[in-house]
Design a protein around this motif. Sequence first.
Motif, PDB file in Angstrom:
ATOM      1  N   LEU A 115       4.964   3.696   8.754  1.00 20.07           N
ATOM      2  CA  LEU A 115       4.077   2.932   7.883  1.00 20.07           C
ATOM      3  C   LEU A 115       4.964   1.951   7.127  1.00 20.07           C
ATOM      4  O   LEU A 115       5.936   2.353   6.487  1.00 20.07           O
ATOM      5  CB  LEU A 115       3.334   3.846   6.911  1.00 20.07           C
ATOM      6  CG  LEU A 115       2.256   4.747   7.529  1.00 20.07           C
ATOM      7  CD1 LEU A 115       1.785   5.772   6.507  1.00 20.07           C
ATOM      8  CD2 LEU A 115       1.072   3.913   8.026  1.00 20.07           C
ATOM      9  N   TRP A 117       5.240  -1.458   4.448  1.00 22.67           N
ATOM     10  CA  TRP A 117       4.558  -2.112   3.328  1.00 22.67           C
ATOM     11  C   TRP A 117       5.087  -3.532   3.181  1.00 22.67           C
ATOM     12  O   TRP A 117       6.290  -3.743   3.013  1.00 22.67           O
ATOM     13  CB  TRP A 117       4.808  -1.312   2.055  1.00 22.67           C
ATOM     14  CG  TRP A 117       3.893  -1.631   0.908  1.00 22.67           C
ATOM     15  CD1 TRP A 117       2.623  -1.181   0.707  1.00 22.67           C
ATOM     16  CD2 TRP A 117       4.191  -2.458  -0.218  1.00 22.67           C
ATOM     17  NE1 TRP A 117       2.118  -1.671  -0.470  1.00 22.67           N
ATOM     18  CE2 TRP A 117       3.055  -2.457  -1.056  1.00 22.67           C
ATOM     19  CE3 TRP A 117       5.313  -3.194  -0.600  1.00 22.67           C
ATOM     20  CZ2 TRP A 117       3.013  -3.164  -2.257  1.00 22.67           C
ATOM     21  CZ3 TRP A 117       5.277  -3.913  -1.787  1.00 22.67           C
ATOM     22  CH2 TRP A 117       4.129  -3.886  -2.605  1.00 22.67           C
ATOM     23  N   LEU A 123      -0.540  -2.899   4.462  1.00 20.98           N
ATOM     24  CA  LEU A 123       0.099  -1.708   5.016  1.00 20.98           C
ATOM     25  C   LEU A 123      -0.035  -1.766   6.533  1.00 20.98           C
ATOM     26  O   LEU A 123      -1.131  -1.957   7.067  1.00 20.98           O
ATOM     27  CB  LEU A 123      -0.570  -0.450   4.462  1.00 20.98           C
ATOM     28  CG  LEU A 123       0.137   0.884   4.749  1.00 20.98           C
ATOM     29  CD1 LEU A 123       1.514   0.921   4.088  1.00 20.98           C
ATOM     30  CD2 LEU A 123      -0.716   2.054   4.250  1.00 20.98           C
ATOM     31  N   LEU A 168      -6.636   2.804   7.477  1.00 12.96           N
ATOM     32  CA  LEU A 168      -5.549   3.038   6.522  1.00 12.96           C
ATOM     33  C   LEU A 168      -4.510   1.926   6.607  1.00 12.96           C
ATOM     34  O   LEU A 168      -3.970   1.486   5.584  1.00 12.96           O
ATOM     35  CB  LEU A 168      -4.889   4.396   6.803  1.00 12.96           C
ATOM     36  CG  LEU A 168      -3.645   4.734   5.991  1.00 12.96           C
ATOM     37  CD1 LEU A 168      -3.984   4.837   4.503  1.00 12.96           C
ATOM     38  CD2 LEU A 168      -3.024   6.053   6.482  1.00 12.96           C
ATOM     39  N   ALA A 169      -4.211   1.489   7.803  1.00 13.07           N
ATOM     40  CA  ALA A 169      -3.198   0.456   8.013  1.00 13.07           C
ATOM     41  C   ALA A 169      -3.567  -0.354   9.248  1.00 13.07           C
ATOM     42  O   ALA A 169      -4.302   0.118  10.116  1.00 13.07           O
ATOM     43  CB  ALA A 169      -1.812   1.084   8.189  1.00 13.07           C
ATOM     44  N   GLU A 197       1.823   8.361  -0.557  1.00 13.12           N
ATOM     45  CA  GLU A 197       0.414   8.751  -0.487  1.00 13.12           C
ATOM     46  C   GLU A 197      -0.196   8.362   0.860  1.00 13.12           C
ATOM     47  O   GLU A 197      -0.995   9.119   1.428  1.00 13.12           O
ATOM     48  CB  GLU A 197      -0.351   8.099  -1.632  1.00 13.12           C
ATOM     49  CG  GLU A 197       0.044   8.647  -3.002  1.00 13.12           C
ATOM     50  CD  GLU A 197      -0.679   7.961  -4.149  1.00 13.12           C
ATOM     51  OE1 GLU A 197      -1.382   6.939  -3.885  1.00 13.12           O
ATOM     52  OE2 GLU A 197      -0.547   8.418  -5.295  1.00 13.12           O
ATOM     53  N   ALA A 198       0.183   7.192   1.386  1.00 11.93           N
ATOM     54  CA  ALA A 198      -0.351   6.764   2.682  1.00 11.93           C
ATOM     55  C   ALA A 198       0.136   7.689   3.800  1.00 11.93           C
ATOM     56  O   ALA A 198      -0.623   8.021   4.721  1.00 11.93           O
ATOM     57  CB  ALA A 198       0.065   5.324   2.972  1.00 11.93           C
ATOM     58  N   ARG A 199       1.374   8.132   3.706  1.00 14.65           N
ATOM     59  CA  ARG A 199       1.890   9.040   4.740  1.00 14.65           C
ATOM     60  C   ARG A 199       1.151  10.370   4.700  1.00 14.65           C
ATOM     61  O   ARG A 199       0.818  10.934   5.749  1.00 14.65           O
ATOM     62  CB  ARG A 199       3.398   9.255   4.563  1.00 14.65           C
ATOM     63  CG  ARG A 199       3.979  10.220   5.591  1.00 14.65           C
ATOM     64  CD  ARG A 199       5.490  10.153   5.651  1.00 14.65           C
ATOM     65  NE  ARG A 199       6.108  10.457   4.367  1.00 14.65           N
ATOM     66  CZ  ARG A 199       7.422  10.333   4.137  1.00 14.65           C
ATOM     67  NH1 ARG A 199       8.224   9.901   5.091  1.00 14.65           N
ATOM     68  NH2 ARG A 199       7.916  10.630   2.960  1.00 14.65           N
ATOM     69  N   GLN A 201      -1.877  10.835   3.769  1.00  7.68           N
ATOM     70  CA  GLN A 201      -3.204  10.594   4.355  1.00  7.68           C
ATOM     71  C   GLN A 201      -3.110  10.497   5.874  1.00  7.68           C
ATOM     72  O   GLN A 201      -3.969  11.016   6.600  1.00  7.68           O
ATOM     73  CB  GLN A 201      -3.797   9.314   3.779  1.00  7.68           C
ATOM     74  CG  GLN A 201      -5.249   9.064   4.184  1.00  7.68           C
ATOM     75  CD  GLN A 201      -5.854   7.869   3.470  1.00  7.68           C
ATOM     76  OE1 GLN A 201      -5.318   7.390   2.464  1.00  7.68           O
ATOM     77  NE2 GLN A 201      -6.959   7.371   3.985  1.00  7.68           N
TER      78      GLN A 201
END
Length: 312
Positions: A115, A117, A123, A168-169, A197-199, A201
């Motif tokens: 992921l 940024w 993202l 999400l991305a 937090e994204a990881r 999720q």
Amino acid sequence: MTIPAPQQPDRPAGWVSTGLSWQDGRAVLGAAHGARVHERAVEPGAEVGWLLGGPRRCTGAWLAGATERTPCPHHAVIDPDAAATQCPACQSVDRGLALARDQILDDGRTYLLYLAWFGEGLLKVGLTAEQRGDSRLLEQGALAYAFTARGGLPAVRRAELTVAASGLARERYKSRLKADHWWSHGDAPHRRTVLTEARAQAHRLLDGHAVELLADRPVVDHVERYGLAGGAPEVYREVAGLADGAVVAGRLRPPIGKHLFLDQADGSGPLLLDTRRLTGWTLTAVSGRPSEGLVLQERVRPPEPDTQEALF
């Protein structure tokens, strides 16, 4: 705006630029003469000058199983303004393009899902061969990233599609959009929180997938490395076109992905060069000459995004 180029005599074929890449954490500019390859580290603060010779030619292809680029057998000429740096024949056999187009289902290597940024709301999810480390992230200009999962190509590609389909991305962003966020990237704790937090999720989305979930890999931040802690220049000119006989010169700032800011000796403000534009041109080192023969676009720092909520 166009700076006229001086008349140049015909020049024999020489070292052809293969562009900028990142290797073992450092940026290098490559040039090829047939099968011979020369690479030069991009050192911030260094004075550079390149005289471009045409025509612009195909840079060849990376073949499956090869450890170096194979020169174009046709010495094909490509459009000076084309985004593609390969002729159709070399594109059809290039390993990297085949992977991107899902024409190679499995090559036996281990891949990492990441992921990345690129700024608030930008993202990206993608994959890279484990042996490349973070070179692909540096080449893309990722401001920060987190490795998220590990496995063979088929499993990691399915994981990538799952994360992208969730919203999400995204799988890609245009270069111009990435550059517009070089000034508004927040601070390192914010970037780390967003990616952590994204990881988490993404891991919930990938429960049951045939990949190893990587929860303990640190978030890696590139903002300082790119020289962007204080933002990019407020006003600059972007190289929008090159031609035979043009000169690109200046003092290098830290590279940002595959982009270079070059400060000009005459104080006219920095130039921004996407080094992919150099690819395919024959380069000759020159010194003491100003930039000339370039098509330039005036640029200013983009306005801050409007975050005020609508009243109605």
